[in-house]
Write an enzyme that holds these catalytic residues in place. Structure first.
Site, PDB file in Angstrom:
ATOM      1  N   HIS A  80       0.836  -1.196   0.000  1.00  0.00           N
ATOM      2  CA  HIS A  80       0.000   0.000   0.000  1.00  0.00           C
ATOM      3  C   HIS A  80       0.875   1.252   0.000  1.00  0.00           C
ATOM      4  O   HIS A  80       0.675   2.162  -0.802  1.00  0.00           O
ATOM      5  CB  HIS A  80      -0.937  -0.002   1.216  1.00  0.00           C
ATOM      6  CG  HIS A  80      -1.531   1.337   1.541  1.00  0.00           C
ATOM      7  ND1 HIS A  80      -2.536   1.909   0.788  1.00  0.00           N
ATOM      8  CD2 HIS A  80      -1.242   2.236   2.516  1.00  0.00           C
ATOM      9  CE1 HIS A  80      -2.839   3.097   1.297  1.00  0.00           C
ATOM     10  NE2 HIS A  80      -2.064   3.321   2.343  1.00  0.00           N
ATOM     11  N   ASP A 109       6.225  21.922 -26.454  1.00  0.00           N
ATOM     12  CA  ASP A 109       6.100  20.582 -25.866  1.00  0.00           C
ATOM     13  C   ASP A 109       7.136  20.522 -24.750  1.00  0.00           C
ATOM     14  O   ASP A 109       7.729  21.535 -24.385  1.00  0.00           O
ATOM     15  CB  ASP A 109       6.385  19.491 -26.927  1.00  0.00           C
ATOM     16  CG  ASP A 109       5.712  18.161 -26.556  1.00  0.00           C
ATOM     17  OD1 ASP A 109       6.142  17.574 -25.551  1.00  0.00           O
ATOM     18  OD2 ASP A 109       4.767  17.743 -27.236  1.00  0.00           O
ATOM     19  N   TRP A 145       7.049   0.103   3.932  1.00  0.00           N
ATOM     20  CA  TRP A 145       7.505   0.818   2.737  1.00  0.00           C
ATOM     21  C   TRP A 145       8.880   1.439   2.959  1.00  0.00           C
ATOM     22  O   TRP A 145       9.567   1.790   1.999  1.00  0.00           O
ATOM     23  CB  TRP A 145       6.498   1.883   2.305  1.00  0.00           C
ATOM     24  CG  TRP A 145       6.671   3.221   2.945  1.00  0.00           C
ATOM     25  CD1 TRP A 145       6.128   3.619   4.125  1.00  0.00           C
ATOM     26  CD2 TRP A 145       7.433   4.328   2.463  1.00  0.00           C
ATOM     27  NE1 TRP A 145       6.513   4.897   4.409  1.00  0.00           N
ATOM     28  CE2 TRP A 145       7.318   5.362   3.402  1.00  0.00           C
ATOM     29  CE3 TRP A 145       8.207   4.544   1.320  1.00  0.00           C
ATOM     30  CZ2 TRP A 145       7.938   6.600   3.258  1.00  0.00           C
ATOM     31  CZ3 TRP A 145       8.829   5.780   1.173  1.00  0.00           C
ATOM     32  CH2 TRP A 145       8.694   6.790   2.135  1.00  0.00           C
ATOM     33  N   SER A 173      13.040   6.168 -14.161  1.00  0.00           N
ATOM     34  CA  SER A 173      11.906   6.911 -14.710  1.00  0.00           C
ATOM     35  C   SER A 173      11.815   8.305 -14.096  1.00  0.00           C
ATOM     36  O   SER A 173      11.667   9.302 -14.806  1.00  0.00           O
ATOM     37  CB  SER A 173      10.628   6.118 -14.457  1.00  0.00           C
ATOM     38  OG  SER A 173       9.512   6.952 -14.415  1.00  0.00           O
ATOM     39  N   SER A 174      11.916   8.372 -12.764  1.00  0.00           N
ATOM     40  CA  SER A 174      11.782   9.672 -12.094  1.00  0.00           C
ATOM     41  C   SER A 174      12.887  10.629 -12.485  1.00  0.00           C
ATOM     42  O   SER A 174      12.642  11.818 -12.692  1.00  0.00           O
ATOM     43  CB  SER A 174      11.852   9.494 -10.579  1.00  0.00           C
ATOM     44  OG  SER A 174      10.694   8.929 -10.107  1.00  0.00           O
ATOM     45  N   HIS A 257      13.429  11.988   3.247  1.00  0.00           N
ATOM     46  CA  HIS A 257      12.825  13.241   3.631  1.00  0.00           C
ATOM     47  C   HIS A 257      12.596  14.191   2.461  1.00  0.00           C
ATOM     48  O   HIS A 257      11.493  14.692   2.299  1.00  0.00           O
ATOM     49  CB  HIS A 257      13.491  13.926   4.816  1.00  0.00           C
ATOM     50  CG  HIS A 257      12.501  14.874   5.406  1.00  0.00           C
ATOM     51  ND1 HIS A 257      11.483  14.451   6.235  1.00  0.00           N
ATOM     52  CD2 HIS A 257      12.263  16.173   5.159  1.00  0.00           C
ATOM     53  CE1 HIS A 257      10.673  15.465   6.485  1.00  0.00           C
ATOM     54  NE2 HIS A 257      11.140  16.517   5.852  1.00  0.00           N
ATOM     55  N   GLU A 259      12.051  13.255  -0.392  1.00  0.00           N
ATOM     56  CA  GLU A 259      10.947  12.589  -1.089  1.00  0.00           C
ATOM     57  C   GLU A 259       9.594  13.080  -0.567  1.00  0.00           C
ATOM     58  O   GLU A 259       8.652  13.274  -1.326  1.00  0.00           O
ATOM     59  CB  GLU A 259      11.083  11.075  -0.895  1.00  0.00           C
ATOM     60  CG  GLU A 259       9.856  10.251  -1.270  1.00  0.00           C
ATOM     61  CD  GLU A 259       9.562  10.232  -2.753  1.00  0.00           C
ATOM     62  OE1 GLU A 259      10.477  10.544  -3.529  1.00  0.00           O
ATOM     63  OE2 GLU A 259       8.428   9.897  -3.124  1.00  0.00           O
ATOM     64  N   TYR A 261       8.927  15.971   0.462  1.00  0.00           N
ATOM     65  CA  TYR A 261       8.636  17.277  -0.137  1.00  0.00           C
ATOM     66  C   TYR A 261       8.388  17.167  -1.628  1.00  0.00           C
ATOM     67  O   TYR A 261       7.689  18.002  -2.201  1.00  0.00           O
ATOM     68  CB  TYR A 261       9.760  18.260   0.189  1.00  0.00           C
ATOM     69  CG  TYR A 261       9.778  18.556   1.671  1.00  0.00           C
ATOM     70  CD1 TYR A 261       8.571  18.752   2.339  1.00  0.00           C
ATOM     71  CD2 TYR A 261      10.944  18.588   2.405  1.00  0.00           C
ATOM     72  CE1 TYR A 261       8.547  18.981   3.693  1.00  0.00           C
ATOM     73  CE2 TYR A 261      10.920  18.816   3.767  1.00  0.00           C
ATOM     74  CZ  TYR A 261       9.714  19.003   4.405  1.00  0.00           C
ATOM     75  OH  TYR A 261       9.685  19.225   5.750  1.00  0.00           O
ATOM     76  N   SER A 272      -1.525  27.277  -4.976  1.00  0.00           N
ATOM     77  CA  SER A 272      -1.217  28.681  -5.261  1.00  0.00           C
ATOM     78  C   SER A 272      -1.773  29.137  -6.599  1.00  0.00           C
ATOM     79  O   SER A 272      -1.848  30.338  -6.870  1.00  0.00           O
ATOM     80  CB  SER A 272       0.304  28.908  -5.242  1.00  0.00           C
ATOM     81  OG  SER A 272       0.852  28.456  -4.034  1.00  0.00           O
ATOM     82  N   HIS A 306      15.284  13.171  11.828  1.00  0.00           N
ATOM     83  CA  HIS A 306      14.130  13.275  12.721  1.00  0.00           C
ATOM     84  C   HIS A 306      13.197  12.069  12.576  1.00  0.00           C
ATOM     85  O   HIS A 306      12.271  11.915  13.349  1.00  0.00           O
ATOM     86  CB  HIS A 306      13.378  14.601  12.536  1.00  0.00           C
ATOM     87  CG  HIS A 306      12.671  14.756  11.227  1.00  0.00           C
ATOM     88  ND1 HIS A 306      12.535  15.956  10.594  1.00  0.00           N
ATOM     89  CD2 HIS A 306      12.046  13.870  10.433  1.00  0.00           C
ATOM     90  CE1 HIS A 306      11.877  15.797   9.470  1.00  0.00           C
ATOM     91  NE2 HIS A 306      11.561  14.551   9.345  1.00  0.00           N
ATOM     92  N   HIS A 307      13.473  11.229  11.575  1.00  0.00           N
ATOM     93  CA  HIS A 307      12.727   9.971  11.472  1.00  0.00           C
ATOM     94  C   HIS A 307      13.352   8.905  12.366  1.00  0.00           C
ATOM     95  O   HIS A 307      12.847   7.793  12.438  1.00  0.00           O
ATOM     96  CB  HIS A 307      12.731   9.465  10.028  1.00  0.00           C
ATOM     97  CG  HIS A 307      12.049  10.400   9.069  1.00  0.00           C
ATOM     98  ND1 HIS A 307      10.721  10.308   8.749  1.00  0.00           N
ATOM     99  CD2 HIS A 307      12.513  11.471   8.381  1.00  0.00           C
ATOM    100  CE1 HIS A 307      10.397  11.261   7.894  1.00  0.00           C
ATOM    101  NE2 HIS A 307      11.469  11.988   7.654  1.00  0.00           N
ATOM    102  N   THR A 332       6.947  27.163   5.742  1.00  0.00           N
ATOM    103  CA  THR A 332       5.621  26.585   5.546  1.00  0.00           C
ATOM    104  C   THR A 332       4.564  27.541   6.086  1.00  0.00           C
ATOM    105  O   THR A 332       3.506  27.731   5.473  1.00  0.00           O
ATOM    106  CB  THR A 332       5.514  25.217   6.245  1.00  0.00           C
ATOM    107  OG1 THR A 332       6.690  24.470   5.944  1.00  0.00           O
ATOM    108  CG2 THR A 332       4.301  24.463   5.771  1.00  0.00           C
ATOM    109  N   LYS A 335       3.834  30.204   3.676  1.00  0.00           N
ATOM    110  CA  LYS A 335       2.947  29.799   2.587  1.00  0.00           C
ATOM    111  C   LYS A 335       1.486  29.808   3.033  1.00  0.00           C
ATOM    112  O   LYS A 335       0.625  30.349   2.335  1.00  0.00           O
ATOM    113  CB  LYS A 335       3.328  28.392   2.073  1.00  0.00           C
ATOM    114  CG  LYS A 335       4.737  28.332   1.530  1.00  0.00           C
ATOM    115  CD  LYS A 335       4.962  27.136   0.647  1.00  0.00           C
ATOM    116  CE  LYS A 335       4.308  27.302  -0.691  1.00  0.00           C
ATOM    117  NZ  LYS A 335       4.973  28.281  -1.552  1.00  0.00           N
ATOM    118  N   ARG A 454       2.011   1.116  15.052  1.00  0.00           N
ATOM    119  CA  ARG A 454       1.606   0.964  13.660  1.00  0.00           C
ATOM    120  C   ARG A 454       2.029  -0.415  13.162  1.00  0.00           C
ATOM    121  O   ARG A 454       2.777  -1.121  13.819  1.00  0.00           O
ATOM    122  CB  ARG A 454       2.226   2.062  12.806  1.00  0.00           C
ATOM    123  CG  ARG A 454       3.732   2.003  12.746  1.00  0.00           C
ATOM    124  CD  ARG A 454       4.336   3.262  12.167  1.00  0.00           C
ATOM    125  NE  ARG A 454       4.221   3.308  10.716  1.00  0.00           N
ATOM    126  CZ  ARG A 454       5.067   3.987   9.914  1.00  0.00           C
ATOM    127  NH1 ARG A 454       6.062   4.686  10.443  1.00  0.00           N
ATOM    128  NH2 ARG A 454       4.912   4.008   8.615  1.00  0.00           N
TER     129      ARG A 454
END
Lengths: 529, 294
Positions: A80, A109, A145, A173-174, A257, A259, A261, A272, A306-307, A332, A335, A454
């Protein structure tokens, strides 16, 4: 292929329209076709990953084991997460970039159209390989994950090898997709479209693409080290040889991390665009919005640990990563302030895209605040690996990233299809989603704070009530997404004619094109004043 | 900055074919590795892997040939050229980050993980895992010498690695001389100096292969030799693969020069390879310093 070449020569003015049949989609070099492919693929993955989520919630509806075995439950949480991150959210944003960036900057294009096609078509193969692990001996990856070593190395099922190669393909790909976006934005802007005139969606994607190119190779590096440990006898993540399992977490989160963002900056860009349109005011603080995205991107490289507060970091590390993380609240906050200030005294109307955008601002901010709580190292020792974390990141990803994608789809569908969306059905979809999402994820804060871990299929009786509430919410949210599919299909097939501008308050080059947008947007570059 | 003549190619079969090839390659590699580890038959794995690899190489050849033809028939504007430049620069940046992951691993292991395991520093409590284990670098005695027998000896930086450093750095100069010759239109000099660059690159690879042979057969320095061997081989191994790719690219542009491709004004293909070669060179300097000397 000589024939192709002959065709090329007579075709420099790209007057060709879409080809017919399946070949149009397989061989296309058109940014709109490729954008549509990305978006459809993302929708398919969203429904696949969503089905897995519903299976998880069905099992968690009651304490005890009802539907699935713990081993399979672990495979479901893992798949998932991977499918939603790499298959649903990221491709959706790339699809939106493909559709909108060339139209917003006045380009014919994407900069490298054939590579663009390759970036997309790698994905279905990568996911076919990853999903096929469900049917292999030993089952699919079951280590979450985040695939921490040694769960993902010493104790992994054999299918982990295919998972690693699938990740490599997604990375290729990315990276190619991101290179294309950057080259397009830096090189294909219409005359007069200076950097500080770029629409914010374009800015947010420019910075996202930079993040992608910076961290996807690091992900490739970490899975490569896993592969070496599993098959070639190295000891990167094994202390018996002098390595360190914690090293895995450092390298993974150095990718992980930024990722996070990557999955939210394009959402900022979308919001925006939408809020000024429906507030009928210019975006408040354009330049500060650009700098805020930039600062968030820079900070994203300095906060990864921080993870890992509970893994055993030196005190200096705990402090540095705690303060650096809290610093992110500043840009943040800028924003969120600017979005609210844009709406202040605006002539607001509440069409479906605006509803999703407003829900984004409120609910994403809730997710941001719980993130701030998690950033406090001593408090994190209590929250770590509980449902509070699950609540936090689902608040930023579902009513955050996913809502922004829904908002974008409703906002730009009339430009893509030439038909207005069915507002009534759109609003029903919105309200069901809004209610469903909160019923699902809000109770998770409570069970998390009370200590429910979890990634478990069974739990203590004290958590039963909130879990059944969350499961009911999940089914409301999940099933109401079928309405989204319905709304999209209805909008493609017909509906009220959309004007070129579509929305009364919309500004930008994409709204100067006819609706539906022609197959080739700007063969002659527009001039931006 | 006009986009009027920006070339948007028509439909192409290359990308979808390349996706299929990449899939076969990846699926084959996965099959092969699982079969090797399980001691099962490796036939299917090899077949798919080689099929995918062969397909991919053929496709890349065809795809690049297409691009070369388009370029030489004048379909590319200056703006197209800039897209290629951005593309190649960001690709090299992604490669830099790939190596950064492995350099980061080396620094972390050397300066934090191994000392902690040896009881030094703030997390020295890890020493209770293997009491009596002593931190050192290069790590000759691993915590568990039965599973990961540490290397008996390591490679001295002042023999082959120094020679290889000289070879690679001179090759960066020779490719620059070739580039200068191209700008001056001196074809025979281009051919000469590119050939010299290719030879320098190839000899680097030969020496590197010899070094690996020595490491495995005389020094006990292997992939199994604990974290020193792991970091040593992943860094030098991926670098070696990049030198191999770079040398192939140099051979291709050398052949293109022989066929009369590239003009003094327009030769991005040449420059892209030169950039890549300089990048490979810079990575080596980092390797020489942090893997071999320090």
């Amino acid at each position: 292929m000589e024939s192709t070449l002959g065709q090329n020569l007579g075709d420099t003015h790209h007057a060709h329209g879409p080809a017919s049949g399946i070949g149009r989609w397989l061989f296309t070099t058109n940014h709109k076709d490729i954008g549509s492919l990305y978006l459809w693929f993302s929708l398919l993955m969203f429904l696949t990953g969503g089905t897995m989520a519903l299976l998880i919630r069905a099992e968690l509806f009651q304490p005890g084991l009802q539907l699935v075995q713990p081993e399979f439950f672990n495979q479901m949480t893992t798949m998932h997460g991977l499918i939603m991150v790499f298959g649903a959210v990221m491709p959706a944003f790339v699809g939106l970039a493909n559709w909108m960036v060339p139209m917003m900057i006045g380009a014919p294009d994407m900069a490298l159209p054939r590579m663009n096609n390759w970036s997309f078509w790698i994905l279905p193969f990568a996911f076919a390989m990853m999903i096929s692990t469900l049917f292999m001996d030993g089952g699919a990856p079951n280590f979450g994950w985040t695939f921490y070593a040694p769960l993902s190395t010493t104790y992994a099922p054999p299918s982990v090898t295919f998972f690693i190669f699938a990740i490599h393909m997604m990375g290729i790909s990315s990276i190619m997709g991101a290179i294309n976006v950057i080259a397009t934005i830096l090189n294909l802007r219409a005359p007069g479209m200076t950097m500080m005139k770029l629409p914010l969606f374009v800015w947010s994607w420019l910075i996202t693409a930079f993040l992608l190119i910076a961290v996807m190779p690091v992900l490739a590096g970490v899975v490569t080290m896993m592969l070496m440990d599993i098959h070639f006898g190295t000891s990167f993540f094994n202390a018996a040889g002098g390595g360190d399992p914690v090293l895995f977490q450092h390298v993974f989160w150095f990718f992980g991390h930024p990722e996070v963002y990557i999955m939210i900056l394009p959402a900022f860009g979308i919001i925006s665009e939408i809020i000024p349109t429906f507030a009928r005011k210019r975006l408040f603080g354009y330049a500060s919005m650009v700098y805020a995205i930039g600062s968030i991107a820079i900070l994203s490289f300095l906060v990864w640990a921080h993870h890992m507060f509970t893994v055993g970091l030196p005190l200096a590390g705990e402090l540095f990563f705690m303060f650096a993380t809290m610093l992110i609240a500043v840009p943040t906050g800028v924003k969120v302030f600017n979005w609210v200030a844009t709406m202040f005294r605006g002539s607001m109307t509440f069409e479906t895209p605006m509803l999703f955008a407003l829900a984004f601002v409120v609910l994403f901010t809730i997710g941001g605040f719980s993130g701030l709580m998690l950033a406090i190292a001593p408090a994190d020792f209590q929250y770590h690996d509980t449902y509070f974390v699950v609540a936090h990141f689902h608040y930023v990803l579902v009513p955050g990233a996913i809502f922004s994608i829904m908002a974008a789809a409703y906002y730009w569908l009339p430009k893509w299809t030439g038909h207005m969306i069915n507002e009534r059905m759109g609003k029903i979809h919105f309200w069901l989603s809004f209610v469903g999402v909160n019923i699902t994820f809000f109770p998770m804060h409570f069970v998390g704070l009370a200590g429910m871990p979890r990634r478990i299929p069974d739990y203590a009786l004290q958590f039963a009530d909130f879990n059944s509430v969350a499961s009911v919410g999940a089914f409301i949210f999940g099933l109401s997404q079928l309405l989204f599919v319905y709304n999209v299909i209805v909008c493609i097939r017909g509906g009220a004619r959309a004007t070129d501008r579509v929305w009364e308050g919309a500004h930008g080059l994409e709204w100067t094109l006819p609706s539906p947008a022609p197959y080739h947007s700007f063969s002659q570059p527009p001039v931006v004043k | 900055m006009s986009t009027a003549s920006y070339y948007v190619p028509p439909q192409s079969r290359w990308p979808i074919l390349a996706s299929i090839a990449l899939f076969l390659l990846a699926f084959g590699a996965g099959n092969l590795m699982n079969a090797l580890s399980a001691g099962a038959s490796t036939g299917t794995g090899w077949l798919l892997l080689l099929l995918g690899l062969g397909m991919l190489l053929a496709i890349l050849f065809g795809w690049f040939r297409n691009v070369v033809h388009e370029s030489m028939s004048g379909m590319y504007s200056e703006q197209m050229d800039r897209s290629f430049r951005w593309g190649m620069s960001w690709f090299i940046f992604s490669e830099v980050m790939f190596f950064a992951a492995f350099f980061g691993t080396l620094f972390y292991v050397r300066n934090l993980a191994v000392p902690w395991l040896g009881g030094e520093g703030e997390k020295g409590v890890s020493n209770m895992l293997w009491e009596g284990f002593q931190a050192q670098w290069p790590l000759m005695t691993t915590p568990d010498m039965e599973r990961f027998p540490g290397p008996e000896q390591i490679i001295s930086p002042w023999h082959l690695p120094l020679l290889n450093t000289v070879l690679l750095i001179s090759s960066s100069f020779t490719v620059t001389i070739a580039h200068k010759a191209l700008k001056l239109g001196n074809r025979s000099n281009i051919v000469l100096w590119l050939a010299v660059t290719v030879l320098l690159g190839a000899s680097f690879l030969v020496f590197q292969a010899y070094e690996y042979y020595e490491a495995y057969h005389h020094l006990g320095l292997t992939l199994h030799a604990g974290i020193y061997g792991a970091t040593f081989f992943i860094l030098t191994g991926f670098h070696g693969m990049h030198v191999t790719l770079g040398t192939l690219m140099l051979i291709i542009i050398w052949l293109r020069v022989l066929k009369g491709h590239f003009s003094a004004e327009q030769h991005f293909g040449f420059e892209a390879v030169a950039w890549y070669w300089h990048f490979v060179d810079v990575v080596w300097v980092g390797l020489f310093l942090f893997v071999y000397i320090l």
